[in-house]
Enzyme design. Structure first.
Site, short mmCIF file in Angstrom:
data_model
loop_
_atom_site.label_atom_id
_atom_site.label_comp_id
_atom_site.label_asym_id
_atom_site.label_seq_id
_atom_site.Cartn_x
_atom_site.Cartn_y
_atom_site.Cartn_z
N ILE A 224 0.85 -1.20 0.00
CA ILE A 224 0.00 0.00 0.00
C ILE A 224 0.88 1.25 0.00
CG2 ILE A 224 -1.81 1.29 1.19
CD1 ILE A 224 -2.46 -1.26 2.77
N GLY B 208 6.47 4.12 4.44
CA GLY B 208 6.77 5.33 5.20
C GLY B 208 8.18 5.26 5.73
N THR B 209 8.48 6.06 6.71
CA THR B 209 9.83 6.10 7.28
C THR B 209 10.13 4.84 8.07
OG1 THR B 209 9.22 8.36 7.74
CG2 THR B 209 11.37 7.65 8.51
N GLY C 225 8.25 1.83 8.15
CA GLY C 225 7.82 0.51 7.73
C GLY C 225 7.05 0.52 6.44
N VAL C 226 7.04 -0.67 5.78
CA VAL C 226 6.24 -0.85 4.57
C VAL C 226 4.87 -1.35 5.01
CG1 VAL C 226 6.14 -2.02 2.34
CG2 VAL C 226 8.34 -1.51 3.38
N VAL C 227 3.82 -0.89 4.34
CA VAL C 227 2.47 -1.34 4.69
C VAL C 227 1.89 -2.13 3.51
CG1 VAL C 227 0.19 -0.63 5.52
CG2 VAL C 227 2.20 0.74 6.11
N LYS D 45 1.79 -4.02 8.60
CA LYS D 45 2.88 -3.04 8.57
C LYS D 45 4.17 -3.71 8.97
CE LYS D 45 4.39 1.45 10.28
NZ LYS D 45 4.02 2.69 10.92
N ASP E 286 3.03 13.20 15.49
CA ASP E 286 3.28 13.20 14.05
C ASP E 286 1.97 13.26 13.28
OD1 ASP E 286 4.92 13.18 11.81
OD2 ASP E 286 4.95 10.99 11.67
N1 ATP Z 1 -4.35 0.31 8.61
C1 ATP Z 1 -4.07 0.80 7.40
N2 ATP Z 1 -4.90 0.58 6.38
C2 ATP Z 1 -4.62 1.07 5.15
N3 ATP Z 1 -3.54 1.80 4.85
C3 ATP Z 1 -2.67 2.06 5.84
C4 ATP Z 1 -2.88 1.58 7.17
N4 ATP Z 1 -1.85 2.01 7.94
C5 ATP Z 1 -1.06 2.73 7.13
N5 ATP Z 1 -1.52 2.76 5.87
C6 ATP Z 1 -0.91 3.45 4.71
O1 ATP Z 1 0.48 3.43 4.82
C7 ATP Z 1 1.00 4.77 4.92
C8 ATP Z 1 2.20 4.77 5.84
O2 ATP Z 1 1.81 4.28 7.11
P1 ATP Z 1 2.42 4.81 8.43
O3 ATP Z 1 2.23 6.30 8.45
O4 ATP Z 1 1.88 4.01 9.55
O5 ATP Z 1 3.95 4.44 8.20
P2 ATP Z 1 5.26 5.18 8.65
O6 ATP Z 1 6.40 4.38 8.15
O7 ATP Z 1 5.26 5.39 10.11
O8 ATP Z 1 5.11 6.50 7.83
P3 ATP Z 1 5.51 7.99 8.06
O9 ATP Z 1 6.38 8.26 6.90
O10 ATP Z 1 4.18 8.67 7.92
O11 ATP Z 1 6.12 8.16 9.38
C9 ATP Z 1 -0.18 5.63 5.37
O12 ATP Z 1 -0.03 6.97 4.92
C10 ATP Z 1 -1.33 4.92 4.68
O13 ATP Z 1 -1.41 5.32 3.30
#
Ligand code: ATP
Length: 355
Positions: A17, A20-21, A23-25, A40, A135
């Protein structure tokens, strides 16, 4: 903590999907129940040994929370070689950033009120449970096609206790980052999340980030140009903040110009009550800034137009099999924000990475 966790092999990965920084989702299917979930993957390379602390913190916090405006973390599963961990979350079709990139018009006042109420409910719940999000931004607000909004990404969330201990100040994404953090305050609290909520409120109504700086100084200048340069009167203690030693030009307050009462040119409008709430969220002095609980009781929410019911909120086509990173790249506007980013020469200036 990870003993007794199911294996990630019990899930069929359908597509990535977003990345992000931290983790991959992935979108995935639980092979046992057929349920569609978001997985995630927790990034490992930043930590020399063991599991990354940010993620363990995020998992612990998320597993302990339960609120309709907070994304539900169902369980933690481990990779086949026990070298990685995944969070299993309820799957949400969209995030607010992506949705706003596809919208031709910004949200209407009543739609913005519906989303703001859910956002404030989530923030209020976190703060009552001694959690700062730290954040909040549009990509961390997930939406489904039933009008629900949920907060995600607690990679930077921290549980806090009283008395306040200093945290690292470099934590909130720049565009949504509170001025006390930008000015290097050593102590901060729940008020930083309310500043981000103010920035999000403005963005819902205009479809553009309110303050989009490429570095701390530019970010502060953008804020000062709209809200006026702070001083000891508007923000007692301002002069003592490390960043306030720098010379900033004196700007007057101009937020009303961005949100007039009436407009013939299609510019977003805001009633006096709406502007009052925005002003209270974007108050310089963190001690004076409105709390989530107070904001939920603000008169803007009970004046016409009333908040739209979730049932009538706009829906967006599902893009189940698409990677949101790709979609967001395609949909990006060639606007001043883009120019700002280009000027930052390949850095990701709005993201402050933790060391
Ligand atoms: N439960 C979920 N259902 C659907 N999409 C999700 C979900 N959780 C996260 N995502 C998608 O994944 C993206 C990144 O998730 P998240 O922000 O948790 O990751 P991160 O690595 O912490 O990112 P960031 O760069 O924002 O710090 C979100 O912007 C969203 O598009």
């Amino acid at each position: 903590m990870l003993q007794g966790c199911r294996s990630v092999d019990e899930f069929e990965r359908l597509n990535k999907i977003n990345e992000g920084t931290y983790g991959v989702v992935y979108r995935a299917r639980d092979k046992k129940t057929g349920e569609i979930v978001a997985l995630k993957k927790v990034k490992m390379e930043k930590e020399k040994e063991g599991f990354p602390m940010t993620s363990l913190r995020e998992i612990n916090i998320l597993l302990s929370l339960n609120h309709p405006s907070i994304v539900d973390v169902k369980e933690v599963v481990v990779g086949s070689r026990l070298d990685s961990i995944f969070m299993v979350m309820e799957y949400m079709e969209h995030d607010l950033k992506g949705v706003m990139e596809t919208m031709k018009q910004p949200y209407s006042q009543s739609e913005a009120k519906c989303l703001m109420l859910q956002l404030l409910e989530g923030v209020n719940y976190l703060h009552h449970n001694w959690v700062l999000h730290r954040d909040l931004k549009t990509s961390n607000l997930l939406l489904d096609n039933s009008g629900n909004l949920k907060l995600c990404d607690f990679g930077l969330a921290r549980q806090y206790g009283s008395p306040l201990k200093p945290y690292t100040p470099l934590v909130v994404t720049l565009w949504y980052r509170a001025p006390e953090l930008l000015l290097g305050a050593k102590e901060y609290s729940t008020a930083i999340d309310l500043w981000s909520v103010g920035c999000i409120m403005a963005e819902l109504l205009t479809k553009e980030p309110l303050f989009y700086g490429g570095d701390e100084k530019t970010q502060l200048n953008k804020i000062f140009k709209t809200l006026g340069t702070p001083d000891e009167k508007s923000w007692p203690g301002y002069k003592n903040l490390p960043g306030a030693k720098a010379a900033f030009a004196n700007h007057p307050y101009k937020l009303r110009e961005k949100f007039p009462r009436a407009s013939f040119s299609g510019q977003p409008t805001l009633s006096d009550a709406g502007l009052d709430l925005l002003n209270k969220l974007l108050t310089y002095d963190p001690e004076e800034r409105i709390t989530a609980e107070e904001a939920l009781r603000h008169p803007w929410f009970i004046e016409l137009p009333l908040p739209k019911s979730k049932d009538f909120m706009p829906t967006f086509p599902a893009h189940n099999n698409k990677d949101r990173t790709v979609r967001q790249r395609v949909m990006k506007n060639p606007d001043p924000v883009e120019e700002q980013l280009k000027a930052a020469k390949g850095r990701e200036p709005w993201r402050i990475r933790l060391a």
